[in-house]
Design an enzyme around this catalytic site. Sequence first.
Site, PDB file in Angstrom:
ATOM      1  N   GLU A  63       7.917  16.352 -23.090  1.00  0.00           N
ATOM      2  CA  GLU A  63       7.943  17.714 -22.567  1.00  0.00           C
ATOM      3  C   GLU A  63       6.645  18.456 -22.909  1.00  0.00           C
ATOM      4  O   GLU A  63       6.075  19.162 -22.065  1.00  0.00           O
ATOM      5  CB  GLU A  63       9.128  18.493 -23.147  1.00  0.00           C
ATOM      6  CG  GLU A  63      10.466  17.826 -22.924  1.00  0.00           C
ATOM      7  CD  GLU A  63      10.906  16.953 -24.092  1.00  0.00           C
ATOM      8  OE1 GLU A  63      12.070  17.088 -24.510  1.00  0.00           O
ATOM      9  OE2 GLU A  63      10.069  16.156 -24.591  1.00  0.00           O
ATOM     10  N   CYS A  86      14.393  18.080 -27.999  1.00  0.00           N
ATOM     11  CA  CYS A  86      14.745  18.236 -29.407  1.00  0.00           C
ATOM     12  C   CYS A  86      14.596  19.698 -29.830  1.00  0.00           C
ATOM     13  O   CYS A  86      13.805  20.453 -29.249  1.00  0.00           O
ATOM     14  CB  CYS A  86      13.884  17.331 -30.288  1.00  0.00           C
ATOM     15  SG  CYS A  86      12.131  17.775 -30.330  1.00  0.00           S
ATOM     16  N   CYS A  95      10.710  20.691 -29.276  1.00  0.00           N
ATOM     17  CA  CYS A  95      10.285  20.763 -27.877  1.00  0.00           C
ATOM     18  C   CYS A  95      10.889  21.973 -27.174  1.00  0.00           C
ATOM     19  O   CYS A  95      10.311  22.501 -26.222  1.00  0.00           O
ATOM     20  CB  CYS A  95      10.682  19.486 -27.141  1.00  0.00           C
ATOM     21  SG  CYS A  95       9.732  18.038 -27.653  1.00  0.00           S
ATOM     22  N   LEU A 215       5.775 -17.823 -33.899  1.00  0.00           N
ATOM     23  CA  LEU A 215       6.582 -16.627 -33.618  1.00  0.00           C
ATOM     24  C   LEU A 215       5.782 -15.330 -33.612  1.00  0.00           C
ATOM     25  O   LEU A 215       6.322 -14.270 -33.911  1.00  0.00           O
ATOM     26  CB  LEU A 215       7.755 -16.502 -34.607  1.00  0.00           C
ATOM     27  CG  LEU A 215       8.758 -17.666 -34.630  1.00  0.00           C
ATOM     28  CD1 LEU A 215       9.863 -17.380 -35.633  1.00  0.00           C
ATOM     29  CD2 LEU A 215       9.332 -17.921 -33.246  1.00  0.00           C
ATOM     30  N   SER A 305      26.055 -18.117 -33.238  1.00  0.00           N
ATOM     31  CA  SER A 305      26.579 -17.180 -34.232  1.00  0.00           C
ATOM     32  C   SER A 305      26.532 -15.753 -33.709  1.00  0.00           C
ATOM     33  O   SER A 305      27.446 -14.956 -33.955  1.00  0.00           O
ATOM     34  CB  SER A 305      25.802 -17.306 -35.550  1.00  0.00           C
ATOM     35  OG  SER A 305      24.453 -16.900 -35.394  1.00  0.00           O
TER      36      SER A 305
END
Length: 367
Positions: A63, A86, A95, A215, A305
């Site tokens: 915003e 917020c 905001c 990874l 799992s």
Amino acid sequence: MPKVHIVARFTMTDTDWMRQAVTLARRGEGFVEPNPMVGAVVVKNGIVVGTGYHERFGEAHAEVNAIAQAQDRARDGTLYVTLEPCCHFGKTPPCTDAVISAGIRRVVIGMADPFTAVSGNGIAKLREAGIDCEIGVLEPECRRLNAPYLTLIEKRRPFVCVKWAMSLDGKIATSTGQSKWISSEVSRARVHQLRGRMDAIVVGAGTVRADDPLLTARPQGPRVPLRVVLSRDGKLPEACQLIQTAHVAPVLIAGDRIDRKQVELLESKCCEVLTTRGVGELLAEFGKRRFTNVLVEGGAEVLGSFFDAKLIDEVHVFIAPRLIGGAQARSPIAGFGAMSIAEGLCVEDWESETLGQDVYFRGRIAQ
């Protein structure tokens, strides 16, 4: 019986502007977490006078950026924003104060913010200032946009994505355990992009022993994910890439039977060690760390799992046009599995695209 004519609450113009705000919000993916992705558009007399999105965690919100671009033209205009503004001091000022000071006449909001410090208070503050507020334009799209943020706020755990590459007959490896490479180079590049916006990547010890993965995201993305290995006793090959690079990119070994000697060894190699029983406890720990997105890459037992615990939120599957066969060749998800077709997890909001010769399928698990 006379026909009943249903009048839409919102005009197409509101929908169009909100859709533009949603598109803007996506630019922050990977950069703003654990904050939500938010986009904003300021419109006056049917013309866009300012746009903005939340660009980086800790920096100005959508915003504020949109109003800054609009400057004086924002007065008496309409602000379209994907999430309730917020009204509290955090990393940045409220905001709502910026919206009120700018002289915005109307605010159209995609969805209310469930964060306790906001949670309707932002809307109330705007209305107290005499600003007309409309809530719920494109709300389903706004909720999908911020599903990871909502999962963290409402379930106190990160949003869990699972990923695997498989052959056309559903095999992730041959009967001898070979899996490099089922998917194409183009598909693997997409996986690196996916990794680059994650807070953690999870694999099992068997995958480390079989494939010795690094990874990491190559090239590096907006985030450097924690590389996590599930190993009950914490014993991994000391020469594996994860341990050898733990001083460069973080590594966590999680298990419930890691003795003191092994803990000391792993910590001497710059690895973090976590005592945890099951994937639920692991995700709860990640929630405390405010992790928003986690990628589970396997192998089949680890994926199983998460499946059995009903802790999968999104799937990313790379399907190669090849057949592997073999009764002993692994399928993607082990564990107990569903006892009936009805108990299986349904994928919705799915889409697919061609990557090289592969098909990339992704979708959300139905709630």
